[in-house]
Design a protein around this motif. Structure first.
Motif, PDB file in Angstrom:
ATOM      1  N   GLU A  41       0.811  -1.133   0.009  1.00 46.77           N
ATOM      2  CA  GLU A  41      -0.152   0.057  -0.005  1.00 46.77           C
ATOM      3  C   GLU A  41       0.892   1.247   0.026  1.00 46.77           C
ATOM      4  N   ARG A  42       0.092   2.628   0.005  1.00 48.22           N
ATOM      5  CA  ARG A  42       0.892   3.779  -0.041  1.00 48.22           C
ATOM      6  C   ARG A  42       1.862   3.877   0.718  1.00 48.22           C
ATOM      7  N   LYS A  43       1.498   3.579   2.192  1.00 48.00           N
ATOM      8  CA  LYS A  43       2.714   3.993   3.072  1.00 48.00           C
ATOM      9  C   LYS A  43       3.853   2.908   2.965  1.00 48.00           C
ATOM     10  N   ARG A  46       5.878   4.475   0.363  1.00 46.51           N
ATOM     11  CA  ARG A  46       6.640   5.754   0.801  1.00 46.51           C
ATOM     12  C   ARG A  46       7.945   5.336   1.689  1.00 46.51           C
ATOM     13  N   ASP A  65       8.032   6.614  -4.616  1.00 47.85           N
ATOM     14  CA  ASP A  65       7.103   7.608  -4.054  1.00 47.85           C
ATOM     15  C   ASP A  65       5.937   7.970  -4.753  1.00 47.85           C
ATOM     16  N   HIS A  68       1.061   4.392  -6.032  1.00 52.57           N
ATOM     17  CA  HIS A  68       0.152   4.253  -4.732  1.00 52.57           C
ATOM     18  C   HIS A  68      -0.073   2.919  -4.269  1.00 52.57           C
ATOM     19  N   TYR A  69      -0.212   1.807  -5.017  1.00 49.53           N
ATOM     20  CA  TYR A  69      -0.073   0.565  -4.548  1.00 49.53           C
ATOM     21  C   TYR A  69       0.352  -0.524  -5.552  1.00 49.53           C
ATOM     22  N   TYR A 123      -2.671   9.863 -12.920  1.00 48.17           N
ATOM     23  CA  TYR A 123      -2.289   8.260 -12.495  1.00 48.17           C
ATOM     24  C   TYR A 123      -2.406   7.300 -13.601  1.00 48.17           C
ATOM     25  N   GLY A 143      -0.423   4.309  -9.941  1.00 44.07           N
ATOM     26  CA  GLY A 143       0.054   5.572  -9.451  1.00 44.07           C
ATOM     27  C   GLY A 143       0.650   6.397 -10.655  1.00 44.07           C
TER      28      GLY A 143
END
Length: 163
Positions: A41-43, A46, A65, A68-69, A123, A143
């Protein structure tokens, strides 16, 4: 003003449907028996981006970065024929506008890359299907990314713990 609001309310469901096409597919098979799945996932993307930046790889950090997934589903004894039929239906549905960008066959394995570039937002979505006697896998990346840079993701390997 009222007309604009009505127009926006009428178009949002169509945009949401196009954006969630792969979500429904991956969600269905990630929970099904006979399938294995990985979801980054996004986190997580990152965190991986920060690690790449700390190691001095600015290009990889920028790529990670923007993602998004990443969703991956593999067949581990599940219904491979239905899985492939559903994946091909997703990739070829004109509503979702995936375009075949590459296809390769070798040793009985076939790999196809489909790309969906957004019209209303920036995206993109990449769908990779690999199938044959060795393995059957679907990978979805969503993303902001440069298609040329996506191959860099294959260089990321988890470290094995020391025994």
């Amino acid at each position: 003003m009222k007309r604009i609001l009505i127009l926006i309310l009428l178009t949002v469901p169509f945009l949401a449907r196009a954006q969630n096409a792969s979500w429904k597919f991956f969600d269905r098979y990630s929970k099904a028996e006979g399938f294995s799945s990985v979801q980054l996932e996004r986190k997580m993307m990152r965190m991986m981006s920060r690690q790449a930046a700390e190691k001095g790889d600015a290009k990889l950090a920028e790529l990670l970065d923007g993602i998004h997934y990443i969703r991956i589903v593999t067949v581990d004894g599940g219904d491979c024929a239905t899985f492939l039929k559903d994946a091909e239906a997703l990739a070829s549905d004109p509503v979702f506008k995936f375009q075949l960008v590459m296809s390769e066959s070798s040793g009985g394995q076939t790999t196809r890359f489909y790309l969906r570039e957004a019209e209303f937002y920036s995206y993109s979505e990449l769908l990779m299907l690999t199938y044959g006697p060795k393995e059957t896998v679907a990978v979805n990346i969503y993303g902001l990314f440069d298609l040329k840079q996506v191959s860099r993701l294959s260089t990321i390997r988890p470290k094995r713990p020391k025994e």
